[in-house]
Design a protein around this motif. Structure first.
Motif, PDB file in Angstrom:
ATOM      1  N   LEU A 284       0.731  -1.241  -0.096  1.00 41.85           N
ATOM      2  CA  LEU A 284       0.007  -0.024  -0.172  1.00 41.85           C
ATOM      3  C   LEU A 284       0.763   1.088  -0.161  1.00 41.85           C
ATOM      4  N   GLY A 285       2.095   1.197  -0.022  1.00 38.75           N
ATOM      5  CA  GLY A 285       3.018   2.074  -0.160  1.00 38.75           C
ATOM      6  C   GLY A 285       3.109   2.917   1.283  1.00 38.75           C
ATOM      7  N   LEU A 286       2.772   2.225   2.360  1.00 34.73           N
ATOM      8  CA  LEU A 286       3.005   2.963   3.869  1.00 34.73           C
ATOM      9  C   LEU A 286       4.047   2.458   4.574  1.00 34.73           C
ATOM     10  N   LEU A 287       5.039   1.705   3.931  1.00 35.00           N
ATOM     11  CA  LEU A 287       6.406   1.328   4.451  1.00 35.00           C
ATOM     12  C   LEU A 287       7.290   1.501   3.251  1.00 35.00           C
ATOM     13  N   GLU A 288       8.519   1.645   3.587  1.00 31.43           N
ATOM     14  CA  GLU A 288       9.493   2.012   2.497  1.00 31.43           C
ATOM     15  C   GLU A 288       9.764   0.617   1.787  1.00 31.43           C
ATOM     16  N   ILE A 289       9.857   0.532   0.378  1.00 36.43           N
ATOM     17  CA  ILE A 289       9.834  -0.822  -0.229  1.00 36.43           C
ATOM     18  C   ILE A 289      11.221  -0.629  -1.159  1.00 36.43           C
ATOM     19  N   GLN A 290      11.559  -1.562  -1.665  1.00 32.29           N
ATOM     20  CA  GLN A 290      12.536  -1.753  -2.687  1.00 32.29           C
ATOM     21  C   GLN A 290      12.135  -3.037  -3.449  1.00 32.29           C
ATOM     22  N   GLY A 291      12.459  -2.890  -4.685  1.00 29.30           N
ATOM     23  CA  GLY A 291      12.008  -4.023  -5.885  1.00 29.30           C
ATOM     24  C   GLY A 291      11.064  -3.361  -6.604  1.00 29.30           C
ATOM     25  N   LYS A 292      10.478  -4.172  -7.413  1.00 32.43           N
ATOM     26  CA  LYS A 292       9.341  -3.820  -8.418  1.00 32.43           C
ATOM     27  C   LYS A 292       7.822  -4.294  -7.910  1.00 32.43           C
ATOM     28  N   MET A 293       6.979  -3.429  -8.196  1.00 35.81           N
ATOM     29  CA  MET A 293       5.542  -3.705  -8.005  1.00 35.81           C
ATOM     30  C   MET A 293       4.848  -3.040  -9.182  1.00 35.81           C
ATOM     31  N   ARG A 294       3.798  -3.860  -9.661  1.00 31.64           N
ATOM     32  CA  ARG A 294       2.978  -3.188 -10.885  1.00 31.64           C
ATOM     33  C   ARG A 294       1.473  -3.502 -10.341  1.00 31.64           C
ATOM     34  N   VAL A 295       0.729  -2.620 -10.619  1.00 28.60           N
ATOM     35  CA  VAL A 295      -0.889  -2.679 -10.565  1.00 28.60           C
ATOM     36  C   VAL A 295      -1.429  -2.178 -11.924  1.00 28.60           C
ATOM     37  N   GLY A 296      -2.132  -3.463 -12.742  1.00 31.07           N
ATOM     38  CA  GLY A 296      -2.447  -2.987 -13.889  1.00 31.07           C
ATOM     39  C   GLY A 296      -1.231  -2.298 -14.752  1.00 31.07           C
ATOM     40  N   LYS A 297      -1.176  -1.221 -15.388  1.00 31.57           N
ATOM     41  CA  LYS A 297      -0.110  -0.829 -16.193  1.00 31.57           C
ATOM     42  C   LYS A 297       0.716   0.231 -15.272  1.00 31.57           C
ATOM     43  N   HIS A 298       0.254   0.421 -13.843  1.00 30.34           N
ATOM     44  CA  HIS A 298       1.175   1.394 -13.115  1.00 30.34           C
ATOM     45  C   HIS A 298       2.496   0.595 -12.377  1.00 30.34           C
ATOM     46  N   SER A 299       3.580   1.419 -12.748  1.00 27.83           N
ATOM     47  CA  SER A 299       4.770   0.545 -12.044  1.00 27.83           C
ATOM     48  C   SER A 299       5.012   1.520 -10.897  1.00 27.83           C
ATOM     49  N   LEU A 300       5.303   1.019  -9.661  1.00 25.95           N
ATOM     50  CA  LEU A 300       4.992   1.781  -8.200  1.00 25.95           C
ATOM     51  C   LEU A 300       6.553   1.527  -7.757  1.00 25.95           C
ATOM     52  N   HIS A 301       7.498   2.593  -7.383  1.00 19.43           N
ATOM     53  CA  HIS A 301       8.661   2.879  -6.801  1.00 19.43           C
ATOM     54  C   HIS A 301       8.672   3.620  -5.624  1.00 19.43           C
ATOM     55  N   THR A 302       8.024   4.742  -5.688  1.00 17.18           N
ATOM     56  CA  THR A 302       8.062   5.764  -4.649  1.00 17.18           C
ATOM     57  C   THR A 302       6.695   5.832  -4.186  1.00 17.18           C
ATOM     58  N   PRO A 303       6.688   6.607  -2.689  1.00 13.99           N
ATOM     59  CA  PRO A 303       5.254   6.759  -2.148  1.00 13.99           C
ATOM     60  C   PRO A 303       4.333   7.691  -3.020  1.00 13.99           C
ATOM     61  N   LYS A 304       4.628   8.410  -3.876  1.00  9.66           N
ATOM     62  CA  LYS A 304       4.077   9.413  -4.722  1.00  9.66           C
ATOM     63  C   LYS A 304       3.486   8.429  -5.697  1.00  9.66           C
ATOM     64  N   ASP A 305       4.133   7.490  -6.166  1.00 13.61           N
ATOM     65  CA  ASP A 305       3.546   6.651  -7.385  1.00 13.61           C
ATOM     66  C   ASP A 305       2.282   5.860  -6.788  1.00 13.61           C
ATOM     67  N   PHE A 306       2.021   5.601  -5.441  1.00 14.36           N
ATOM     68  CA  PHE A 306       0.978   4.897  -4.969  1.00 14.36           C
ATOM     69  C   PHE A 306      -0.225   5.570  -5.126  1.00 14.36           C
ATOM     70  N   ARG A 307      -0.220   6.891  -5.334  1.00 14.08           N
ATOM     71  CA  ARG A 307      -1.398   7.942  -5.118  1.00 14.08           C
ATOM     72  C   ARG A 307      -2.177   7.280  -6.504  1.00 14.08           C
ATOM     73  N   ALA A 308      -1.602   7.150  -7.600  1.00 15.35           N
ATOM     74  CA  ALA A 308      -2.163   6.861  -8.797  1.00 15.35           C
ATOM     75  C   ALA A 308      -2.950   5.469  -8.667  1.00 15.35           C
ATOM     76  N   ILE A 309      -2.873   4.547  -7.645  1.00 17.01           N
ATOM     77  CA  ILE A 309      -3.643   3.272  -7.585  1.00 17.01           C
ATOM     78  C   ILE A 309      -4.353   3.165  -6.322  1.00 17.01           C
ATOM     79  N   ARG A 310      -4.618   4.513  -5.569  1.00 13.73           N
ATOM     80  CA  ARG A 310      -5.300   4.295  -4.342  1.00 13.73           C
ATOM     81  C   ARG A 310      -6.700   3.691  -4.508  1.00 13.73           C
ATOM     82  N   ARG A 311      -7.326   4.128  -5.599  1.00 11.27           N
ATOM     83  CA  ARG A 311      -8.743   3.572  -5.884  1.00 11.27           C
ATOM     84  C   ARG A 311      -8.627   1.993  -6.506  1.00 11.27           C
ATOM     85  N   ASP A 312      -7.652   1.735  -6.957  1.00  9.09           N
ATOM     86  CA  ASP A 312      -7.626   0.413  -7.305  1.00  9.09           C
ATOM     87  C   ASP A 312      -7.034  -0.637  -6.130  1.00  9.09           C
TER      88      ASP A 312
END
Length: 531
Positions: free
Chosen positions: A332-360
């Motif tokens: 959920l982006g609530l702790l610091e992460i390393q590595g790769k995570m993808r939801v649909g077409k969204h690749s997530l690396h930083t906390p800001k990236d997670f804002r795009a998938i909050r509804r998903d």
């Protein structure tokens, strides 16, 4: 010989608007006998246990008696009852973390009751001898005595609570849901420990889980709404139950099974990864430990990889402290992460990236009472996410009503508060809050561990229905392997923050490869694997 005899006991809450009462309760417990008291949450089990020890001043006794070795406990003064508590009857609470003092070391707390009852000064050698004996009796090393409660695991804390109870060698142990919050492996250890203590003490075992009771107790008492509706030897309760409520409780132990349609099965075989909705690759979750002017990465979960397709359920299992909830927070982006995570077409690396998938991506937390704000009405709780996305008031009202109906709740409860609902209703509200944004992936973090078996079955049925109607995928986190056996398509087993086994659920349950997975499956008390 009869140790405890309760006869025609009637009691209610004094100075309270609640109309709940214990009605004509009669039971007996013989010396060194194991008796189970079962029923749903709110049936009066804990109220009766506290009344035996007279721990609650809010409970008023109208009639009846509670005899311990022929002495009526209801007629004793408070000072006389202090000599009964701990010395003759000991109480093991459900949640040891909340019952142990966080400011004192474990050794001091174990000996505290001994000092209060004996009122004598002991030499350091004798104190150490008493403490070591108590710790040894519950399978703990003497080093534990210098630890604080927060430094111990859930199983160790429960053993400390048992050590505090048995130091006086009481004639009766009242165990109030002692295994509810523990994983299967620790549950098995605690039950084996209680069995070893049964040679010197009778046990009143309070539980809502009939499966645990089946192999542990000699007799079963079934309580419903303050009344004991059935009493019989354990074998008889399970083979020929007489009361409809007993049959209902036994039926609640049979969990629902995810049924995959032939179309879905054919699609998943021919197109295994075309509809991938979530992909996690070499994923690690951790925190930064800061010391002076530098910080050091401390991993909580390391190198996790899995994928989740549309409509699938992946189960994440492991003992308490294995990193399951940390993984959920990382996803959920609530702790610091390393590595790769993808939801649909969204690749997530930083906390800001997670804002795009909050509804998903939504989440349902373990304890609905703690995760729902007591200051907000049900309407406000469910609508909170919609307001963030600036939906209109009309849309919000319609979507909240839809969410409540989807989880089987009436729209009339929209204006009530969480404390006015039962545990099952609160968990339904938590699910309604999660689905109101119509996420594609729902993370379920121990969603049924705080519920009794009937509420658990109700919630699991609801989750399966919602998955079909809303076409969601689930990441189901639990320490209860029986649930994953019935529900999950894939399973991932964590141990000390690392994946020790992953793959198709059926294959792992039938033929686990790692020693840890084998141990977990063998320890799972409720699990019945196909022959």
């Amino acid at each position: 010989m009869t140790l405890l005899n309760i006869s025609h006991l009637n009691a209610h809450f004094a100075h309270s608007q609640r109309d709940f009462a214990l009605r004509n309760v009669s039971l007996h417990i013989n010396e060194c006998e194991k008796v189970a008291l079962v029923g749903e949450s709110g049936s009066g089990k804990s109220m009766l246990a506290q009344l035996i020890l007279r721990l609650s001043s809010q409970v008023s006794v109208q009639s009846g008696s509670i005899l311990l070795n022929g002495e009526n406990l209801l007629l004793l003064s408070e000072s006389q009852m202090c000599q009964v508590r701990g010395m003759k009857i000991a109480y093991i609470p459900q949640e040891p973390l909340s019952s142990l003092n966080p400011l004192h070391k474990v050794g001091k707390q174990i000996l505290e009751g001994y000092y209060l009852h004996t009122k004598q000064k002991y030499s350091k050698e004798l104190q150490e001898s008493l403490l070591n004996e108590a710790l040894e009796s519950v399978g703990l090393s003497k080093d534990i005595a210098n630890a604080y409660p927060f430094e111990l695991s859930g199983g160790q804390r429960q053993r400390v609570a048992i050590a505090m109870s048995v130091i006086h060698k009481p004639s009766l142990l009242i165990c109030d849901e002692p295994t509810t919050a523990l994983d299967a492996y620790i549950q098995k250890q605690i039950l084996e420990l209680l069995l070893s203590l049964n040679t010197q003490s009778a046990i009143l075992f309070i539980s809502h889980n009939l499966n645990i009771v089946k192999g542990f107790c000699d007799r079963v008492l079934v309580m419903k709404e303050g009344e004991i509706v059935e009493s019989a030897p354990t074998q008889e309760i399970f083979t020929t139950p007489k009361h409809n409520y007993t049959k209902f409780l036994l039926d609640a132990c049979v969990l629902p099974h995810k049924v995959e349609s032939k179309t879905e099965s054919a699609e998943s075989t021919s197109h295994p990864s075309t509809d991938e909705i979530l992909n996690v690759d070499s994923f690690s979750v951790g925190v930064r430990e800061r010391k002076f002017f530098c910080s050091k990465w401390k991993p909580l979960v390391q190198d996790v990889s899995f994928s989740l397709s549309h409509g699938q359920i992946i189960g994440i299992a492991g003992a308490s402290g294995s990193g399951k909830s940390s993984l959920a927070l990382g996803m959920l982006g609530l702790l610091e992460i390393q590595g790769k995570m993808r939801v649909g077409k969204h690749s997530l690396h930083t906390p800001k990236d997670f804002r795009a998938i909050r509804r998903d991506v939504g989440i349902v937390f373990q304890d609905p009472f703690a995760s729902l704000s007591p200051r907000l009405s049900i309407m406000e709780i469910i609508a909170e996410g919609l307001e963030i996305y600036q939906d209109t008031k009309t849309d919000i009202a319609q979507k909240v009503e839809w969410a409540l109906e989807s989880v089987g709740l009436s729209k009339d409860i929209a204006n009530v508060y969480p404390f006015e609902l039962s545990g099952g209703q609160r968990q339904r509200v938590a699910i309604a809050r999660a689905i109101v944004l119509q996420p594609r992936v729902l993370i379920l973090d121990e969603p049924t561990s705080a519920l009794d078996k009937s509420s658990q079955k109700m919630v699991l049925n609801l989750l399966l229905e919602l998955q079909k109607s809303l076409k969601m995928s689930y990441v189901f986190i639990t320490h209860d392997l029986e649930i994953l056996y019935h529900l999950s398509d894939k399973i991932l087993i964590l141990h000390h923050g690392r994946v020790v086994e992953s793959g198709e659920s059926k294959k792992i349950f039938q033929n686990p490869q790692s020693a840890y997975a084998k141990m977990l499956i063998e320890s799972s008390l409720d699990l019945t694997l196909p022959k």
